[in-house]
Motif scaffolding. Structure first.
Motif, PDB file in Angstrom:
ATOM      1  N   HIS A 197       0.857  -1.193   0.000  1.00 44.68           N
ATOM      2  CA  HIS A 197       0.000   0.000   0.000  1.00 44.68           C
ATOM      3  C   HIS A 197       0.894   1.245   0.000  1.00 44.68           C
ATOM      4  N   PRO A 198       0.498   2.316  -0.701  1.00 42.77           N
ATOM      5  CA  PRO A 198       1.340   3.517  -0.758  1.00 42.77           C
ATOM      6  C   PRO A 198       1.608   4.173   0.596  1.00 42.77           C
ATOM      7  N   SER A 199       0.776   3.903   1.590  1.00 46.10           N
ATOM      8  CA  SER A 199       0.975   4.512   2.908  1.00 46.10           C
ATOM      9  C   SER A 199       1.967   3.737   3.776  1.00 46.10           C
ATOM     10  N   ASP A 216      10.121   2.060   2.452  1.00 48.13           N
ATOM     11  CA  ASP A 216      10.240   2.212   1.003  1.00 48.13           C
ATOM     12  C   ASP A 216      10.837   0.998   0.310  1.00 48.13           C
ATOM     13  N   LYS A 242      -3.134  -6.168  -7.492  1.00 48.58           N
ATOM     14  CA  LYS A 242      -2.918  -4.720  -7.324  1.00 48.58           C
ATOM     15  C   LYS A 242      -4.109  -4.079  -6.619  1.00 48.58           C
ATOM     16  N   ALA A 289      -3.827  -2.260  -3.025  1.00 50.84           N
ATOM     17  CA  ALA A 289      -4.165  -0.830  -2.995  1.00 50.84           C
ATOM     18  C   ALA A 289      -5.260  -0.527  -1.975  1.00 50.84           C
ATOM     19  N   VAL A 314       2.409  -1.639 -12.668  1.00 51.70           N
ATOM     20  CA  VAL A 314       2.504  -0.748 -11.504  1.00 51.70           C
ATOM     21  C   VAL A 314       1.964   0.634 -11.855  1.00 51.70           C
ATOM     22  N   ASP A 315       1.208   1.208 -10.922  1.00 52.41           N
ATOM     23  CA  ASP A 315       0.750   2.591 -11.050  1.00 52.41           C
ATOM     24  C   ASP A 315       0.793   3.241  -9.662  1.00 52.41           C
ATOM     25  N   ALA A 316       0.256   4.433  -9.539  1.00 50.38           N
ATOM     26  CA  ALA A 316       0.335   5.196  -8.283  1.00 50.38           C
ATOM     27  C   ALA A 316      -0.512   4.606  -7.156  1.00 50.38           C
ATOM     28  N   SER A 317      -1.347   3.607  -7.431  1.00 51.35           N
ATOM     29  CA  SER A 317      -2.192   3.036  -6.384  1.00 51.35           C
ATOM     30  C   SER A 317      -1.417   2.119  -5.445  1.00 51.35           C
ATOM     31  N   LYS A 355       2.874   0.901  -3.969  1.00 46.00           N
ATOM     32  CA  LYS A 355       4.279   1.290  -3.830  1.00 46.00           C
ATOM     33  C   LYS A 355       5.149   0.047  -4.075  1.00 46.00           C
TER      34      LYS A 355
END
Length: 141
Positions: A29-31, A35, A112, A116, A130-133, A135
């Motif tokens: 998840h992006p949050s 990293d 994905k 997400a 991969v997209d911005a939804s 990490k």
């Protein structure tokens, strides 16, 4: 007929490097508060040896469906097992009551979408999906 077969074999041989060259991205998840993860961290999660991310947060690994090219590439590169070895590994753990294998989340789009939508999940998809939804925390060459 022989010429057609020969042409088919040559065509497949030419396309093989393209299939093998596909890069697999391990996603969260992006949050997520980190990293990157090491290959060992990821292997431990997908082999049931760890149930949390290095920062202590719960981790829920999600596999692609059996037979998916990304799953085979991931299992061989990260878990160091082919499809039958991976299945046998988990069969033994389930039989002895020592673990539950990761759930199958479908194809690239399915995995994905699950990752997400849930901050605790970790999965893998073809890097081209991969997209911005999500990490990317590791790439399997």
């Amino acid at each position: 007929m022989k010429k057609l077969f020969s042409s088919l074999v040559v065509s497949c041989a030419m396309l093989m490097p393209l299939v093998c060259a596909a890069e697999v991205a391990v996603i969260v998840h992006p949050s997520a508060a980190f990293d990157s993860l090491t290959e060992d961290d990821i292997a431990r999660l997908f082999l049931g040896k760890s149930k949390s991310f290095p920062n202590g947060a719960q981790a829920v690994p999600i596999n692609q469906n059996e037979g998916a090219a990304a799953r085979e590439a991931f299992n061989v590169a990260v878990c160091k097992k082919n499809a039958s070895q991976y299945k046998a590994y988990w069969s033994q753990l389930v039989f002895t009551g020592k673990g539950t294998p990761p759930k199958d989340g479908g194809d690239d789009a399915g995995v994905k979408a699950l990752v997400a939508a849930n901050a605790n999940m970790i999965g893998y998809i073809d890097a081209s999906a991969v997209d911005a939804s999500v990490k990317v925390v590791f790439k399997v060459p």
